[in-house]
Design an enzyme around this catalytic site. Structure first.
Site, mmCIF file in Angstrom:
data_model
loop_
_atom_site.group_PDB
_atom_site.id
_atom_site.type_symbol
_atom_site.label_atom_id
_atom_site.label_comp_id
_atom_site.label_asym_id
_atom_site.label_seq_id
_atom_site.Cartn_x
_atom_site.Cartn_y
_atom_site.Cartn_z
ATOM 1 N N LYS A 24 0.836 -1.209 0.000
ATOM 2 C CA LYS A 24 0.000 0.000 0.000
ATOM 3 C C LYS A 24 0.866 1.252 0.000
ATOM 4 O O LYS A 24 0.623 2.177 -0.774
ATOM 5 C CB LYS A 24 -0.911 -0.053 1.241
ATOM 6 C CG LYS A 24 -1.879 1.091 1.348
ATOM 7 C CD LYS A 24 -3.133 0.683 2.096
ATOM 8 C CE LYS A 24 -2.946 0.626 3.593
ATOM 9 N NZ LYS A 24 -2.957 1.960 4.224
ATOM 10 N N ARG A 29 2.770 5.909 -3.251
ATOM 11 C CA ARG A 29 3.901 6.737 -3.693
ATOM 12 C C ARG A 29 4.061 6.668 -5.205
ATOM 13 O O ARG A 29 4.466 7.647 -5.846
ATOM 14 C CB ARG A 29 5.173 6.314 -2.949
ATOM 15 C CG ARG A 29 5.175 6.802 -1.493
ATOM 16 C CD ARG A 29 6.147 6.056 -0.614
ATOM 17 N NE ARG A 29 6.257 6.595 0.735
ATOM 18 C CZ ARG A 29 5.403 6.379 1.733
ATOM 19 N NH1 ARG A 29 4.329 5.630 1.532
ATOM 20 N NH2 ARG A 29 5.601 6.914 2.936
ATOM 21 N N GLY A 94 -4.766 8.040 5.393
ATOM 22 C CA GLY A 94 -3.901 9.062 5.985
ATOM 23 C C GLY A 94 -2.688 9.318 5.114
ATOM 24 O O GLY A 94 -2.235 10.455 4.955
ATOM 25 N N ARG A 122 -8.877 12.501 11.821
ATOM 26 C CA ARG A 122 -7.483 12.202 12.182
ATOM 27 C C ARG A 122 -6.630 13.468 12.121
ATOM 28 O O ARG A 122 -6.886 14.352 11.295
ATOM 29 C CB ARG A 122 -6.936 11.100 11.258
ATOM 30 C CG ARG A 122 -7.642 9.763 11.522
ATOM 31 C CD ARG A 122 -7.141 8.669 10.629
ATOM 32 N NE ARG A 122 -5.745 8.344 10.879
ATOM 33 C CZ ARG A 122 -5.024 7.549 10.106
ATOM 34 N NH1 ARG A 122 -5.562 6.991 9.029
ATOM 35 N NH2 ARG A 122 -3.775 7.295 10.398
ATOM 36 N N GLN A 169 4.773 9.311 7.158
ATOM 37 C CA GLN A 169 3.871 10.219 6.444
ATOM 38 C C GLN A 169 4.334 11.663 6.620
ATOM 39 O O GLN A 169 4.375 12.435 5.664
ATOM 40 C CB GLN A 169 2.445 10.037 6.953
ATOM 41 C CG GLN A 169 1.893 8.655 6.625
ATOM 42 C CD GLN A 169 0.508 8.406 7.188
ATOM 43 O OE1 GLN A 169 -0.038 9.238 7.915
ATOM 44 N NE2 GLN A 169 -0.061 7.257 6.867
ATOM 45 N N ASP A 315 1.870 -1.026 12.060
ATOM 46 C CA ASP A 315 0.674 -1.541 11.386
ATOM 47 C C ASP A 315 0.383 -2.995 11.731
ATOM 48 O O ASP A 315 -0.723 -3.489 11.508
ATOM 49 C CB ASP A 315 0.824 -1.420 9.862
ATOM 50 C CG ASP A 315 0.790 0.039 9.416
ATOM 51 O OD1 ASP A 315 0.315 0.889 10.186
ATOM 52 O OD2 ASP A 315 1.236 0.318 8.284
ATOM 53 N N LYS A 342 -4.672 5.968 14.530
ATOM 54 C CA LYS A 342 -4.696 5.232 13.257
ATOM 55 C C LYS A 342 -6.133 5.203 12.711
ATOM 56 O O LYS A 342 -6.956 5.999 13.118
ATOM 57 C CB LYS A 342 -4.133 3.822 13.462
ATOM 58 C CG LYS A 342 -2.637 3.822 13.745
ATOM 59 C CD LYS A 342 -1.880 4.284 12.531
ATOM 60 C CE LYS A 342 -0.403 4.427 12.784
ATOM 61 N NZ LYS A 342 0.300 5.047 11.666
ATOM 62 N N ARG A 346 -6.491 2.187 17.870
ATOM 63 C CA ARG A 346 -6.203 0.748 17.848
ATOM 64 C C ARG A 346 -5.882 0.173 19.221
ATOM 65 O O ARG A 346 -5.961 -1.043 19.405
ATOM 66 C CB ARG A 346 -5.074 0.439 16.851
ATOM 67 C CG ARG A 346 -5.573 0.492 15.427
ATOM 68 C CD ARG A 346 -4.569 -0.004 14.419
ATOM 69 N NE ARG A 346 -5.155 0.059 13.094
ATOM 70 C CZ ARG A 346 -4.466 0.206 11.970
ATOM 71 N NH1 ARG A 346 -3.155 0.296 12.009
ATOM 72 N NH2 ARG A 346 -5.094 0.246 10.814
ATOM 73 N N ARG A 387 -7.402 -3.273 9.571
ATOM 74 C CA ARG A 387 -6.472 -4.181 10.258
ATOM 75 C C ARG A 387 -7.104 -4.816 11.504
ATOM 76 O O ARG A 387 -6.721 -5.918 11.899
ATOM 77 C CB ARG A 387 -5.173 -3.455 10.614
ATOM 78 C CG ARG A 387 -4.434 -2.973 9.356
ATOM 79 C CD ARG A 387 -2.978 -2.708 9.588
ATOM 80 N NE ARG A 387 -2.458 -1.815 8.564
ATOM 81 C CZ ARG A 387 -2.106 -2.179 7.338
ATOM 82 N NH1 ARG A 387 -2.206 -3.442 6.956
ATOM 83 N NH2 ARG A 387 -1.636 -1.291 6.467
HETATM 84 C C1 S3P Z 1 2.628 4.876 6.167
HETATM 85 C C2 S3P Z 1 3.181 5.266 7.358
HETATM 86 C C3 S3P Z 1 2.681 4.821 8.659
HETATM 87 C C4 S3P Z 1 1.771 3.619 8.537
HETATM 88 C C5 S3P Z 1 0.765 3.784 7.443
HETATM 89 C C6 S3P Z 1 1.474 3.956 6.105
HETATM 90 C C7 S3P Z 1 3.199 5.376 4.912
HETATM 91 O O1 S3P Z 1 1.969 5.873 9.263
HETATM 92 O O2 S3P Z 1 1.106 3.400 9.771
HETATM 93 O O3 S3P Z 1 -0.084 2.652 7.359
HETATM 94 O O4 S3P Z 1 2.876 4.837 3.833
HETATM 95 O O5 S3P Z 1 3.997 6.329 4.971
HETATM 96 P P1 S3P Z 1 2.698 7.019 10.137
HETATM 97 O O6 S3P Z 1 3.550 7.822 9.270
HETATM 98 O O7 S3P Z 1 1.570 7.824 10.724
HETATM 99 O O8 S3P Z 1 3.476 6.278 11.183
#
Ligand code: S3P
Length: 428
Positions: A24, A29, A94, A122, A169, A315, A342, A346, A387
């Site tokens: 994912k 990206r 997110g 969020r 992120q 995750d 999340k 969670r 999840r």
């Molecule tokens: C992700 C970063 C993570 C992860 C999310 C995907 C990403 O989140 O939990 O499922 O693709 O950059 P955080 O950056 O909030 O830790």
């Protein structure tokens, strides 16, 4: 509200998973980074989940031509990104919202990012605040913290930013903004978070150097090379079946062609420390190491404390909690406050779900303890969190489980139940 009923597993299994959902994080990206080139990008095995299809639709709204043949995608970027004539809908993602916020802050135009009721609750100030400090104009509900986010993109300054949270992120949003800065930028995190952004952008020719936990970002002077990539399988999706194998006597699963990026396979390392037999077979290296992970049952699992490198397994903690609930002792998860923000809270979703299955837990602000024993049959609400739904579906292998509100699984792993039904009976 759709539900699934999982029957207890009745026999050992030997499963070779060629069709675990594509990654994912990497798929998001691919959709976004293709916009940084002036040539077509070619992506095979793109995740056809709701989250990443939303990111792809946004790429098209920004002016790219997207040609799709199953999971093979060609993205022809526009010369200049187009100001969209509608809201950009990130759905449940997110990653979609936070990375696009960084990318669009440096583009001339007006952009509105929104999403479903969960995403709109969020926190977005973790990206919006540092972006505002370098000149981005971002507003939203509750003082700019909640979507819909309104972005007036324009010129950005360079930055030196030490992030208070280890979040890929946040890091990625700032790197994307740094590519549009007026000079070199620096980003620092306490512990390295997943590093797909750095690896992929570097592979496309961007000048992004990492020294320890400092990242140095040079602004773009020309378009990047296009992406040419086969997205590997998602280790976070594969992990549900890793846990299934680790808790079922004589079971074995092979997760094929998965990313072996060290920032993504920490949960497998923990499962091995709990007693499962786990082997990694690297076969390729395309932006990052790729190969197979084999997980075999190796006796009853031992309890464990998880407190380091939390961003490397954030995750997988819900699925890992199912393994903990079946281990012989008390396991602890610490330093995991991020779990509260999340797709659902969670900590609360896992603890209440386990309690409903007769498992004793102790909840604290930044984690919980799980007292190992048995997992009884129960009816679990997913809280709209993919999840949580999949973790408790795996828990159902022991004594059965009914999972309510399962549609969220389509955000990341649309064929989850097809694979699960190869090892046990599932009815919907
Ligand atoms: C992700 C970063 C993570 C992860 C999310 C995907 C990403 O989140 O939990 O499922 O693709 O950059 P955080 O950056 O909030 O830790």
């Amino acid at each position: 509200m759709n539900k699934a009923i999982i029957k207890p597993i009745s026999k050992e299994f030997n499963l070779i998973c060629e069709d675990i959902a594509p990654d994912k994080s990497i798929s998001h990206r691919c959709a976004m980074f293709s916009l940084l080139s002036d040539k077509p990008s070619n992506i095979s095995n793109f995740l056809l989940g709701e989250d990443t299809l939303n990111s792809l639709a946004i790429t098209a709204q920004l002016g790219a031509i997207v040609k799709r043949n199953g999971s093979n995608i060609e993205i022809i970027p526009p010369k200049y990104l187009k100001e969209p004539n509608d809201v950009l809908d990130c759905g449940n993602a997110g990653t979609g919202m936070r990375l696009y916020a960084g990318l669009l802050s440096g583009i001339n135009g007006s952009f509105v990012l929104s999403g479903d009721k969960y995403l709109r609750n969020r926190p977005m100030n973790r990206v919006a605040k540092p972006l505002r400090e370098i000149g981005a104009k971002i507003d939203g509900r509750e003082n700019g913290n909640l979507a819909p986010l309104c972005i007036r993109g324009g010129e950005l300054k360079s930055f030196r930013y030490k992030s208070p949270i280890d979040s890929a992120q946040v890091k990625s949003a700032l790197i994307l903004a740094g590519l549009r800065g007026d000079s070199k930028s620096y980003y620092q995190e306490n512990e390295l978070s997943r590093d797909h952004t750095e690896r992929m952008l570097r592979g496309m020719g961007a000048s992004i150097n990492s020294v320890d936990n400092w990242i140095e970002i040079e602004p773009l002077t020309k378009p990047l090379d296009p992406l040419n990539i086969t997205v590997p399988a998602d280790p976070s999706s594969g992990f549900f079946f890793a846990v299934a194998s680790a808790i079922t006597p004589n079971a074995k699963v092979v997760i094929k062609n998965v990313t072996l990026n060290p920032t993504r396979i920490e949960a497998y390392k923990i499962l091995a420390r709990m007693g499962a037999k786990i082997d990694y077979i690297q076969k390729d290296n395309l932006y990052e190491p790729i190969g197979d992970i084999e997980v075999s049952y190796n006796g009853k699992l031992h309890s464990i404390t998880v407190e380091d490198n939390i961003s490397w397994l954030i995750d997988e903690l819900p699925a890992l909690s199912i393994a903990m609930a079946l281990s012989n002792g008390t396991s602890e998860i610490k330093n995991a406050k991020e779990l509260r923000v999340k797709e659902s809270d969670r900590i609360s979703s896992v603890v209440s779900g386990l309690n409903a299955c007769g498992v004793k837990t102790i909840e604290v602000e930044d984690g919980y303890s799980v007292i190992g024993g048995d997992i009884k049959y129960s009816t679990i609400n997913s809280h709209g969190d993919h999840r949580i739904a999949m973790s408790f579906a795996i828990a159902g292998l022991i004594n059965g489980m009914t999972i309510e509100d399962i549609d969220c699984i389509d955000t990341s792993f649309p064929n989850f139940f097809n694979i699960l039904s190869q090892i046990t009976e599932v009815s919907k």
